[in-house]
Scaffold this active site. Structure first.
Site, PDB file in Angstrom:
ATOM      1  N   SER A 111       0.855  -1.192   0.000  1.00  0.00           N
ATOM      2  CA  SER A 111       0.000   0.000   0.000  1.00  0.00           C
ATOM      3  C   SER A 111       0.882   1.230   0.000  1.00  0.00           C
ATOM      4  CB  SER A 111      -0.909  -0.024   1.230  1.00  0.00           C
ATOM      5  OG  SER A 111      -0.617   1.043   2.087  1.00  0.00           O
ATOM      6  N   LYS A 112       0.310   2.347  -0.492  1.00  0.00           N
ATOM      7  CA  LYS A 112       1.168   3.539  -0.574  1.00  0.00           C
ATOM      8  C   LYS A 112       1.542   4.051   0.814  1.00  0.00           C
ATOM      9  CE  LYS A 112      -2.756   5.943  -2.520  1.00  0.00           C
ATOM     10  NZ  LYS A 112      -3.200   6.815  -3.552  1.00  0.00           N
ATOM     11  N   ARG A 113       0.822   3.603   1.816  1.00  0.00           N
ATOM     12  CA  ARG A 113       1.163   4.034   3.177  1.00  0.00           C
ATOM     13  C   ARG A 113       2.232   3.144   3.807  1.00  0.00           C
ATOM     14  NH1 ARG A 113      -3.652   5.570   2.092  1.00  0.00           N
ATOM     15  NH2 ARG A 113      -4.410   3.440   2.090  1.00  0.00           N
ATOM     16  N   ASP A 114       2.527   2.038   3.166  1.00  0.00           N
ATOM     17  CA  ASP A 114       3.553   1.134   3.649  1.00  0.00           C
ATOM     18  C   ASP A 114       4.896   1.859   3.647  1.00  0.00           C
ATOM     19  OD1 ASP A 114       5.008  -1.175   4.107  1.00  0.00           O
ATOM     20  OD2 ASP A 114       3.540  -2.372   2.979  1.00  0.00           O
TER      21      ASP A 114
END
Ligand code: GLU
Length: 511
Positions: free
Chosen positions: A274-277
């Site tokens: 995920s881009k928040r990873d």
């Protein structure tokens, strides 16, 4: 109309085709992430392979989520990665402006025309009503998308809703036939009307949505190929239908682009990255000192490869060979170890001068070099860098590997854990004999240093070479893992080497 519902039944794009126009169109939210970079890379490689046009467009119509900081980071990232674009921010082009926030009048006009032509209609359903009906449909085992309630409202009914204070959204009317298209990566895909319900294109406050602005700009900007992540696959049948409507009302050329959906990227535990990873953040890779060419090489492998037995390649080689039809539809796993090893390969390929040059910012950030390094400092770096080029995975390692050479002597310290292991009372005769041998040595260069130390320690004291040099390494470089010892001593100079050995001797615990 029928024709435009089955786009992409295309023959393979010929290698050289200047009519190819692709776009990279991120939304400026948050920090750039590796998934986004992979999309940019595949579009760029496709454009350059065919000799076509790379359009860079900023999809910043969501004022609540978009930020100027994120926009600047995107541009900076694109430049750092070495991508160039033919149309877009900073370079302009025939379809300017390329920031959607500056194109609002275009979208308002297209929305009005879609509405007037009957391709879109006002929908007064409130979120609560939609939720309730969706739940009920689900419970009854029926399709749970929009049920078309407002499709056929009369003017009177609309007037009543308005009098109730309801503000309508604009909803696109999907055709009631199957939509089939040839995905460049996945082959023939087909979507039934029940799975692609009518969808909102303009909010009640008049703000146009991604669902509208993205295909409208693709149409107006003459985009021929849309290459993007698989997460957007569900919007493709909607966009294909919208394209047909746009063609009817005379927006764009009337042609529908070909679509290719790039595979998901999986992270830890086989979950979608995920881009928040944290592992997904491009900044992390920049800070650690990945080379843009190393990172891009690795990201290319997330769905594509140059040849079965070739993991490492240059961007020029990728451009030469890139073929969207060879992209693998299966999810790709992001493997940090592999990414690091590809980067290490690219580090080794740099010329010694280039390698040394790329280390400078990392030493500066650690305050081991000033903003304007002196000629002497750069000369020292030029000599020291080759000692590490084969051993490094990312450039920031230079701080630990070569910091001992650049640190102010008064600030030099040894790693306490390494000192505890190597600078024990047993090291006393080793340090004492080494100091004596180096004081007496004529030419202070690696071979004589090695010979003198061997004679003093291995022959003189009968210590195995494996044990003899570790205390010296820790005393001189501060760490048990360092560049080659004798070269390090030479670069440090006799005086400073002796000073460090003496300081270590003085600091030894008594037996
Ligand atoms: N702005 C969209 C995004 O960042 C673009 C999607 C697309 O390529 O169509 O997800």
């Amino acid at each position: 109309m029928a024709n435009s519902t089955a786009p992409g039944a295309t023959p393979a794009t010929p290698d050289k085709d200047p009519s190819v126009r692709v776009r990279f169109c991120p939304s400026p939210t948050g920090n750039p992430h590796v998934g986004l970079v992979r999309t940019a890379l595949f579009n760029w490689a496709f454009a350059r392979h065919h000799g076509g046009t790379m359009v860079f467009r900023i999809e910043d119509t969501d004022a609540a989520r978009d930020s100027e900081d994120s926009y600047n980071q995107l541009l900076d990232a694109m430049r750092w990665l070495g991508f160039d674009w033919d149309e877009g921010p900073e370079v302009g082009g025939p379809h300017a402006p390329y920031r959607q926030s500056q194109r609002m009048d275009v979208y308002a006009d297209v929305a009005r025309r879609l509405h007037e032509a009957g391709h879109a209609y006002e929908c007064f359903c409130s979120t609560e009503e939609l939720d309730a009906r969706r739940e009920a449909a689900r419970a009854a085992g029926l399709p749970s998308g929009y049920d078309g309630l407002c499709r056929t409202l009369t003017d009177e009914q609309k007037a009543i809703f308005r009098a109730e204070g309801r503000q309508p959204i604009l909803r696109f009317r999907m055709p009631d036939h199957t939509i089939v298209f040839e995905d460049l990566v996945r082959g023939t895909l087909s979507f039934e009307p029940k799975d692609v319900p009518d969808y909102g294109i303009v909010r009640a406050n008049g703000a146009p949505l991604y669902t509208l602005v993205n295909p409208v700009d693709d149409a107006l900007m003459g985009i021929t190929h849309v290459l993007r992540g698989e997460d957007l696959l569900s919007s493709t049948p909607r966009q294909i239908a919208l394209y047909a409507a746009l063609a009817e009302i005379g927006v764009g050329s009337g042609a529908t682009p070909s679509f290719g959906h790039l595979p998901y990227v999986m992270g830890e535990g086989n979950k979608k990255l995920s881009k928040r990873d944290p592992q997904a953040s491009l900044n992390l890779y920049r800070e650690r000192g990945f080379l843009p060419e190393g990172l891009l090489n690795y990201l290319a492998l997330l769905g594509w490869s140059l040849a079965e037995d070739r993991d490492r390649f240059s961007m020029a080689e990728m451009v030469e060979a890139f073929d969207i039809a060879k992209v693998n539809a299966n999810p790709a796993r992001f493997d940090l170890k592999k990414c690091e090893s590809i980067n290490a390969d690219h580090l080794r390929l740099l010329s010694p001068e280039d390698f040394a040059h790329r280390l400078v910012p990392y030493l500066q950030r650690a305050e081991l070099l000033p903003a304007e390094p002196t000629a002497a400092q750069l000369e020292l770096l030029a000599k020291a860098a080759p000692l590490t080029q084969e051993r490094m995975v990312v450039l920031s390692e230079v701080v630990d590997m070569l910091g001992f050479l650049f640190v102010d002597p008064s600030a030099f310290t040894v790693d306490p854990a390494d000192a505890a292991k190597a600078l024990t009372a047993d090291a006393r005769p080793v340090l004492a004999a080494s100091i004596k041998a180096l004081e007496e040595l004529g030419e202070f260069s690696p071979e004589p240093i090695q010979a003198a130390l061997r004679e003093a320690l291995v022959e003189g004291l009968g210590i195995k070479p494996k044990f003899a040099f570790t205390p010296l390494r820790v005393a001189v470089t501060g760490r048990r893992i360092s560049p080659p010892l004798f070269e390090s001593m030479e670069l440090l100079g006799r005086r400073e080497t002796l000073r460090r050995l003496t300081a270590a001797l003085d600091a030894l615990p008594s037996a």
